[in-house]
Design a protein around this motif. Sequence first.
Motif, short mmCIF file in Angstrom:
data_model
loop_
_atom_site.label_atom_id
_atom_site.label_comp_id
_atom_site.label_asym_id
_atom_site.label_seq_id
_atom_site.Cartn_x
_atom_site.Cartn_y
_atom_site.Cartn_z
N ALA A 43 53.64 50.98 32.12
CA ALA A 43 52.70 51.71 32.95
C ALA A 43 52.26 50.86 34.13
O ALA A 43 52.09 49.64 34.00
CB ALA A 43 51.47 52.13 32.14
N VAL A 44 52.09 51.50 35.27
CA VAL A 44 51.48 50.88 36.44
C VAL A 44 50.21 51.66 36.72
O VAL A 44 50.24 52.89 36.87
CB VAL A 44 52.41 50.91 37.67
CG1 VAL A 44 51.68 50.41 38.91
CG2 VAL A 44 53.65 50.07 37.41
N GLU A 45 49.08 50.94 36.78
CA GLU A 45 47.79 51.60 37.01
C GLU A 45 47.15 51.12 38.30
O GLU A 45 46.93 49.91 38.48
CB GLU A 45 46.82 51.35 35.84
CG GLU A 45 45.52 52.11 36.02
CD GLU A 45 44.43 51.75 35.03
OE1 GLU A 45 43.34 52.35 35.12
OE2 GLU A 45 44.67 50.87 34.18
N LEU A 46 46.84 52.07 39.18
CA LEU A 46 46.15 51.77 40.43
C LEU A 46 44.65 51.96 40.21
O LEU A 46 44.22 52.99 39.70
CB LEU A 46 46.64 52.70 41.54
CG LEU A 46 48.16 52.83 41.72
CD1 LEU A 46 48.46 53.74 42.91
CD2 LEU A 46 48.81 51.48 41.87
N GLY A 47 43.86 50.97 40.62
CA GLY A 47 42.43 51.05 40.40
C GLY A 47 42.09 50.75 38.96
O GLY A 47 41.34 51.49 38.33
N SER A 48 42.64 49.68 38.42
CA SER A 48 42.56 49.42 36.99
C SER A 48 41.25 48.78 36.52
O SER A 48 40.91 48.89 35.34
CB SER A 48 43.73 48.52 36.56
OG SER A 48 43.73 47.31 37.30
N ALA A 49 40.53 48.06 37.41
CA ALA A 49 39.33 47.35 36.97
C ALA A 49 38.18 48.32 36.65
O ALA A 49 38.06 49.36 37.29
CB ALA A 49 38.89 46.37 38.07
N PRO A 50 37.38 47.97 35.64
CA PRO A 50 37.43 46.77 34.80
C PRO A 50 38.41 46.85 33.62
O PRO A 50 38.62 45.87 32.93
CB PRO A 50 36.00 46.66 34.28
CG PRO A 50 35.52 48.07 34.20
CD PRO A 50 36.16 48.77 35.39
N GLY A 51 39.01 48.04 33.37
CA GLY A 51 40.08 48.02 32.40
C GLY A 51 40.02 49.01 31.26
O GLY A 51 40.76 48.87 30.28
N GLY A 52 39.17 50.04 31.35
CA GLY A 52 39.08 51.00 30.26
C GLY A 52 40.38 51.72 29.97
O GLY A 52 40.83 51.81 28.82
N ALA A 53 41.03 52.23 31.03
CA ALA A 53 42.29 52.95 30.84
C ALA A 53 43.40 51.99 30.42
O ALA A 53 44.21 52.30 29.53
CB ALA A 53 42.68 53.68 32.13
N SER A 54 43.45 50.82 31.03
CA SER A 54 44.46 49.83 30.64
C SER A 54 44.32 49.47 29.16
O SER A 54 45.32 49.32 28.45
CB SER A 54 44.31 48.56 31.49
OG SER A 54 44.67 48.79 32.84
N TYR A 55 43.10 49.34 28.72
CA TYR A 55 42.85 49.00 27.31
C TYR A 55 43.41 50.08 26.38
O TYR A 55 44.03 49.78 25.36
CB TYR A 55 41.35 48.81 27.09
CG TYR A 55 40.99 48.18 25.76
CD1 TYR A 55 41.28 46.85 25.50
CD2 TYR A 55 40.34 48.92 24.78
CE1 TYR A 55 40.94 46.27 24.28
CE2 TYR A 55 40.00 48.35 23.56
CZ TYR A 55 40.31 47.02 23.32
OH TYR A 55 39.97 46.45 22.11
N ALA A 56 43.20 51.34 26.75
CA ALA A 56 43.72 52.45 25.94
C ALA A 56 45.25 52.41 25.90
O ALA A 56 45.87 52.67 24.86
CB ALA A 56 43.23 53.78 26.49
#
Length: 366
Positions: A222-235
């Motif tokens: 996955a590439v996430e734009l606007g990732s900070a602070p990281g809720g979606a990345s964590y999921a």
Amino acid sequence: MSSTASNIDNTAPAARAPFVFATCKQGWEKALKDEAKSVPEGLRPAFMRPGLITWKCEVPPTADFVLPGIFARMSGHSIGTCKDAADLASKLGELKTHTLKLHVYPREFPEDGLPTDEWSRIDAFRTRLLKSLRDAGVAMDDDAETVLGDTVLDVIVEDDLTAPFFAGWHRHGAHSNPSPGGIPRAVIPIESPSRAWLKLVQALAFAGLETKGTHPLRGKIAVELGSAPGGASYALLQRGMRVMGIDPGAMDPRVLNFRTPQGGIPFKHLQMPAGEVAPEFLPPQADVLISDLNLAPAVMIRLVRKMQDQVHASLLILTLKINDRAVFAGLKENLTAIRDFAPGPVRATHLPGNRDEICVVAGQLG
């Protein structure tokens, strides 16, 4: 899915109710009513409570009626208010000749998710209702999971489960929300860096990627734009993905320190604006491209298109901010712009966790 699903009679009941219903997030009833104005059945508002509207149809709706648009969380044929199971059974008419699925869900739903103990109360109510309907001669399937063509009985309950409830029914179609009532059972965990965790999990459910017992995202990129602070990345990391987060802001240590069972580091942070990322920093191929950038939709769409030209994701999950009337009025144009480069069909919805924003899912996981 139940073992009897393939034997269920999914033929549409012959009778047509003159009323239809739709649910939405509380406070967004006007947006739902505005969308209903374009429906060919000629809908006239009949009854409204926060999060629930019924309409009288000038033209009888088809069995697979669905209210098109973004803001209807669930829609179908209206049965009406029922005081108990016996009252509901008496109003089913020709539906009683078909095997029905039963979805029970609340009309009032907190945007940060319904606690597990509340779902347990609703599940216990569903179990009692299922038995009572069977005792009344209605053919019911135990399993709430739906397949294409299922006839689903929608029961919308109040916080007081002894109070009268609203009932309707719908035909489960290719674009029906897979979660009963369009409400995924997800609550923000204490350890989540932000509520973006909840929005992403609800978006995955909308895309059909939160099916029990399966792990469709494991090993994907996955590439996430606007990732900070990281809720979606964590999921995403919790679901076994490798994630590249792009954001000039700082990422939460729980994301940066996340490890796979083998001790691997599945997250990489590019601490820069999305528009400044050079192609050589990106993976040649991503499975999912995600954006929750806090930008005007037109600007966000341009950035996503540029990124998609590089990573060729098979699935897009995008958040469009709609915090002013001009943006709201331009939603159709924004969705058309996304279709120009989307890897597949584009669907948009107002997730339970969305505020002044909508979720757009385009394509499917390869």
